[in-house]
Structure formats: C-alpha cells, structure tokens
Design an enzyme around this catalytic site. Structure first.
Site, PDB file in Angstrom:
ATOM      1  N   CYS A  96       0.844  -1.192   0.000  1.00 19.25           N
ATOM      2  CA  CYS A  96       0.000   0.000   0.000  1.00 19.25           C
ATOM      3  C   CYS A  96       0.878   1.241   0.000  1.00 19.25           C
ATOM      4  O   CYS A  96       1.925   1.252   0.653  1.00 19.25           O
ATOM      5  CB  CYS A  96      -0.890  -0.026   1.244  1.00 19.25           C
ATOM      6  SG  CYS A  96      -2.063   1.327   1.346  1.00 19.25           S
ATOM      7  N   HIS A 140      -8.740  -3.967  -2.656  1.00 16.82           N
ATOM      8  CA  HIS A 140      -7.827  -3.184  -1.821  1.00 16.82           C
ATOM      9  C   HIS A 140      -8.323  -1.736  -1.690  1.00 16.82           C
ATOM     10  O   HIS A 140      -8.403  -1.200  -0.583  1.00 16.82           O
ATOM     11  CB  HIS A 140      -6.418  -3.217  -2.427  1.00 16.82           C
ATOM     12  CG  HIS A 140      -5.414  -2.396  -1.694  1.00 16.82           C
ATOM     13  ND1 HIS A 140      -4.454  -2.940  -0.892  1.00 16.82           N
ATOM     14  CD2 HIS A 140      -5.219  -1.047  -1.650  1.00 16.82           C
ATOM     15  CE1 HIS A 140      -3.717  -1.972  -0.378  1.00 16.82           C
ATOM     16  NE2 HIS A 140      -4.163  -0.806  -0.828  1.00 16.82           N
ATOM     17  N   GLU A 141      -8.658  -1.126  -2.816  1.00 12.49           N
ATOM     18  CA  GLU A 141      -9.061   0.287  -2.799  1.00 12.49           C
ATOM     19  C   GLU A 141     -10.439   0.490  -2.147  1.00 12.49           C
ATOM     20  O   GLU A 141     -10.633   1.451  -1.397  1.00 12.49           O
ATOM     21  CB  GLU A 141      -9.036   0.880  -4.207  1.00 12.49           C
ATOM     22  CG  GLU A 141      -7.667   0.856  -4.870  1.00 12.49           C
ATOM     23  CD  GLU A 141      -6.552   1.485  -4.046  1.00 12.49           C
ATOM     24  OE1 GLU A 141      -6.811   2.430  -3.270  1.00 12.49           O
ATOM     25  OE2 GLU A 141      -5.402   1.029  -4.179  1.00 12.49           O
ATOM     26  N   HIS A 144     -10.182   0.570   1.522  1.00 14.89           N
ATOM     27  CA  HIS A 144      -9.781   1.876   2.053  1.00 14.89           C
ATOM     28  C   HIS A 144     -10.994   2.745   2.362  1.00 14.89           C
ATOM     29  O   HIS A 144     -10.993   3.502   3.333  1.00 14.89           O
ATOM     30  CB  HIS A 144      -8.882   2.618   1.064  1.00 14.89           C
ATOM     31  CG  HIS A 144      -7.432   2.336   1.212  1.00 14.89           C
ATOM     32  ND1 HIS A 144      -6.710   2.599   2.349  1.00 14.89           N
ATOM     33  CD2 HIS A 144      -6.545   1.800   0.328  1.00 14.89           C
ATOM     34  CE1 HIS A 144      -5.457   2.255   2.178  1.00 14.89           C
ATOM     35  NE2 HIS A 144      -5.328   1.755   0.956  1.00 14.89           N
TER      36      HIS A 144
END
Length: 178
Positions: A96, A140-141, A144
């Site tokens: 990241c 992953h995004e 967030h």
C-alpha cells in the site's frame, strides 16, 4: 492539480469510513479526481509502485477511488461497492502507498462485480477478475473506503516482510513484477 501527501500507517483518517458522494458531477469531485491521478502518477514515477489510490489516503473521506493501470486511461470510480464475488478466495501479495515499506500476503476473491458511478453520475457495473489483477486491486481500494487496510487481511504474520526482502524474493512472481 497538486500532488498530495499520502497519509501513512497510523494516521486515524485511514481507519475512518468514507462518505458517499452526493453529486459525482460537482467541481470538487473533478478536482479530487485530478489530485488522485497526479498523486498516484507521482508515486509510480518515483517509487515504481502505485496503480491505484483511494480518496481517504489523501485525507478526503469521500467514496472515490482512482485506477491508473499501464496502457489504460485513468479510471475514477465514485461510490464503488462490491455487489457480488466468487465463492472461493485466494492468497496474493499486497502492499500500500500508505505503508510502502511493508509487504504481506492477504486473502482476496479471484473475481468480483463492482457497481459504481462515473464522474458524469452514470451508474455502471463491471466484472473484475485475475486479468491485470483487477479484482485484487479493486478490493484493496474499496477496503480503504471502509477504513480497512491490507494489514487487516493478513493471512499469516510470517508473510509480513520489508519492501527490500519482498523485491529480493517475491517481486518477479507477483503483480508488482510486471
């Protein structure tokens, strides 16, 4: 647009849930998308890493992510959500921009379906799979946006390694080696 600082591991904003964007066509959303694009391009140019970024990583708690994949146009996704996923999971390497010195193996779905808006406000659905590691990247995004970090998906503490050790042992066989 300016290159923005990326918040680093331990910053409390990274653990907060981003708010939905009410109007994807608003000028401030266009400005945010430009800042995200410039920031991730800068990180890619200076570190060799960075295919995507989420608004919370630059301190903006809005549900916006931006993908900058090699050979493709910049792809902003507003209000993205995973609406379906494969029944099976897989283990992949992850890192990241908010803690680029740490690599680890995490659990992800091999394919997902994502619903999102573009910057004109139109809703879309896309199927993401193993090609370009798009499913992993979107997971992953989107994590967030929910205050979830790759560290939360760690499969085994023994897979945690430094960037240097990752590059020495594992990079060639990972998406980061492409």
């Amino acid at each position: 647009m300016p290159i923005r600082d990326i918040l680093q591991l331990g910053h409390p904003v990274l653990r907060q849930v981003a708010q939905p964007v009410a109007d994807p066509t608003a000028p401030e959303v266009a400005s945010l998308v430009m800042d995200l694009a410039d920031t991730v391009a800068h990180w890619r140019a200076t570190t060799g890493y960075g295919r995507a970024i989420a608004a919370p990583q630059i301190g903006v708690l809005q549900r916006v992510i931006l993908l900058r994949l090699p050979g493709r146009p910049v792809w902003p996704l507003v209000n993205p959500s995973i609406i379906d996923h494969s029944p099976e999971t897989m283990v992949v390497w992850d890192a990241c921009l908010s803690f680029l010195s740490i690599f680890m193996q995490v659990v992800r779905y091999p394919w997902i379906r994502v619903r999102y808006q573009d910057v004109q406000g139109t809703w879309h659905e896309t199927h993401a799979g193993l090609e370009d590691d798009l499913a992993e990247l979107l997971q992953h995004e989107i994590d967030h946006l929910d205050g979830i970090l790759a560290l939360d998906r760690l499969t085994d503490i023994n897979t945690l390694c430094s960037r240097e050790e990752f590059e020495r042992q594992f990079k060639a066989d990972s998406p980061y080696g492409r």
